[in-house]
Design a protein around this motif. Structure first.
Motif, mmCIF file in Angstrom:
data_model
loop_
_atom_site.group_PDB
_atom_site.id
_atom_site.type_symbol
_atom_site.label_atom_id
_atom_site.label_comp_id
_atom_site.label_asym_id
_atom_site.label_seq_id
_atom_site.Cartn_x
_atom_site.Cartn_y
_atom_site.Cartn_z
ATOM 1 N N ILE A 7 -13.498 -4.022 1.218
ATOM 2 C CA ILE A 7 -12.129 -3.695 0.805
ATOM 3 C C ILE A 7 -12.008 -2.192 0.576
ATOM 4 N N THR A 8 -10.971 -1.603 1.142
ATOM 5 C CA THR A 8 -10.624 -0.199 0.899
ATOM 6 C C THR A 8 -9.347 -0.167 0.079
ATOM 7 N N GLY A 9 -9.261 0.767 -0.837
ATOM 8 C CA GLY A 9 -8.026 1.005 -1.569
ATOM 9 C C GLY A 9 -7.232 2.089 -0.858
ATOM 10 N N ILE A 10 -5.961 1.853 -0.637
ATOM 11 C CA ILE A 10 -5.096 2.827 0.025
ATOM 12 C C ILE A 10 -3.916 3.115 -0.894
ATOM 13 N N ILE A 11 -3.766 4.374 -1.277
ATOM 14 C CA ILE A 11 -2.646 4.770 -2.137
ATOM 15 C C ILE A 11 -1.652 5.563 -1.293
ATOM 16 N N ILE A 12 -0.428 5.064 -1.230
ATOM 17 C CA ILE A 12 0.640 5.730 -0.477
ATOM 18 C C ILE A 12 1.320 6.733 -1.411
ATOM 19 N N ALA A 13 1.152 8.013 -1.114
ATOM 20 C CA ALA A 13 1.653 9.066 -2.008
ATOM 21 C C ALA A 13 2.378 10.159 -1.232
ATOM 22 N N PRO A 44 -12.932 -0.740 -9.429
ATOM 23 C CA PRO A 44 -13.856 -1.881 -9.541
ATOM 24 C C PRO A 44 -13.779 -2.869 -8.376
ATOM 25 N N LEU A 45 -12.761 -2.744 -7.541
ATOM 26 C CA LEU A 45 -12.494 -3.755 -6.515
ATOM 27 C C LEU A 45 -12.735 -3.293 -5.085
ATOM 28 N N VAL A 46 -12.925 -1.982 -4.876
ATOM 29 C CA VAL A 46 -12.977 -1.443 -3.512
ATOM 30 C C VAL A 46 -14.213 -0.574 -3.290
ATOM 31 N N SER A 47 -14.556 -0.391 -2.002
ATOM 32 C CA SER A 47 -15.704 0.453 -1.655
ATOM 33 C C SER A 47 -15.302 1.911 -1.484
ATOM 34 N N GLU A 48 -14.036 2.147 -1.175
ATOM 35 C CA GLU A 48 -13.531 3.509 -0.956
ATOM 36 C C GLU A 48 -12.047 3.522 -1.294
ATOM 37 N N SER A 86 -8.856 3.203 7.645
ATOM 38 C CA SER A 86 -9.758 2.350 6.872
ATOM 39 C C SER A 86 -10.952 1.900 7.703
ATOM 40 N N ASN A 87 -12.074 1.726 7.018
ATOM 41 C CA ASN A 87 -13.295 1.241 7.665
ATOM 42 C C ASN A 87 -13.619 -0.198 7.280
ATOM 43 N N THR A 88 -12.686 -0.873 6.609
ATOM 44 C CA THR A 88 -12.938 -2.249 6.169
ATOM 45 C C THR A 88 -11.869 -3.195 6.705
ATOM 46 N N ASP A 89 -12.197 -4.479 6.711
ATOM 47 C CA ASP A 89 -11.267 -5.497 7.220
ATOM 48 C C ASP A 89 -10.092 -5.743 6.279
ATOM 49 N N TYR A 90 -10.299 -5.501 4.977
ATOM 50 C CA TYR A 90 -9.260 -5.753 3.972
ATOM 51 C C TYR A 90 -8.930 -4.470 3.234
ATOM 52 N N ASN A 91 -7.668 -4.361 2.811
ATOM 53 C CA ASN A 91 -7.188 -3.129 2.191
ATOM 54 C C ASN A 91 -6.178 -3.434 1.101
ATOM 55 N N LEU A 92 -6.459 -2.963 -0.099
ATOM 56 C CA LEU A 92 -5.492 -3.049 -1.192
ATOM 57 C C LEU A 92 -4.604 -1.822 -1.089
ATOM 58 N N VAL A 93 -3.320 -2.045 -0.832
ATOM 59 C CA VAL A 93 -2.373 -0.954 -0.620
ATOM 60 C C VAL A 93 -1.450 -0.865 -1.832
#
Length: 190
Positions: A7-13, A44-48, A86-93
């Motif tokens: 999981i990657t975290g993506i912040i739209i800013a 705590p939830l993402v790799s990047e 992203s380098n992961t299959d799932y992404n928290l946006v």
């Protein structure tokens, strides 16, 4: 549950913050910047964590920052750019204007993931929240085609995906978007 490593975290800013009058990611709440609150909820939830913004001010957080690959196309372009990077299959946006978000609330999105859904997002008061959601990286190809067709409305673009909406009853405050000075003052006084 999906492993943190996938999981990657993506912040739209990248928004113009016209209603607030200044960049929302740098607003303060309880002595911390909005961005700091959001980063702490994601960690705590993402790799990047990736920040999608053309503004170099965001480099101060020491995270990978990517620019919109399609300019002046709003949050849809930021979403596409983040998923493509992203380098992961799932992404928290997440958008940069939800400083009350918590890891506990975000974990609910991960727990509700299924193989059929492209996107898992919250729904509150009859409105879906596409910028507090779990996206599969595979969405990036279809988003690119949608952008190339000239569409710029995020809600309209979502019609092309299999979306799972989760109604949240408790901790609704955690999903509050802060777009105006009135809204900011309201959460500061709580």
């Amino acid at each position: 549950m999906i492993a943190k490593e996938n999981i990657t975290g993506i912040i739209i800013a990248g928004g113009k913050s016209t209603r607030m009058g200044r960049d929302k990611g740098f607003l303060e709440l309880n002595g911390k910047l909005f961005m700091t609150h959001i980063i702490e909820a994601l960690q705590p939830l993402v790799s990047e964590i990736i920040i999608c913004s053309d503004h170099t001010d965001y480099d101060t957080f020491g995270l990978r920052r990517i620019k919109d690959t399609i300019k002046d196309a709003g949050p849809l372009a930021g979403l596409y750019s983040g998923l493509a990077a992203s380098n992961t299959d799932y992404n928290l946006v997440l958008s940069c204007d939800i400083p009350l978000i918590t890891s506990k609330v975000l974990k609910k999105l991960i727990e509700k993931e299924d193989h059929e859904s492209d996107i898992v997002m919250f729904e509150q008061g009859g409105k879906t929240m596409p910028l507090v959601a779990l996206y599969k990286k595979a969405c990036s190809k279809k988003l690119k085609a949608i952008l190339d067709s000239g569409e710029r409305r995020l809600q309209r673009a979502l019609e092309a995906f299999n979306v799972k909406s989760i109604k949240i009853k408790e901790q609704q405050k955690a999903l509050s978007n802060i777009n105006t000075k009135t809204q900011l003052n309201a959460i500061k006084s709580c």
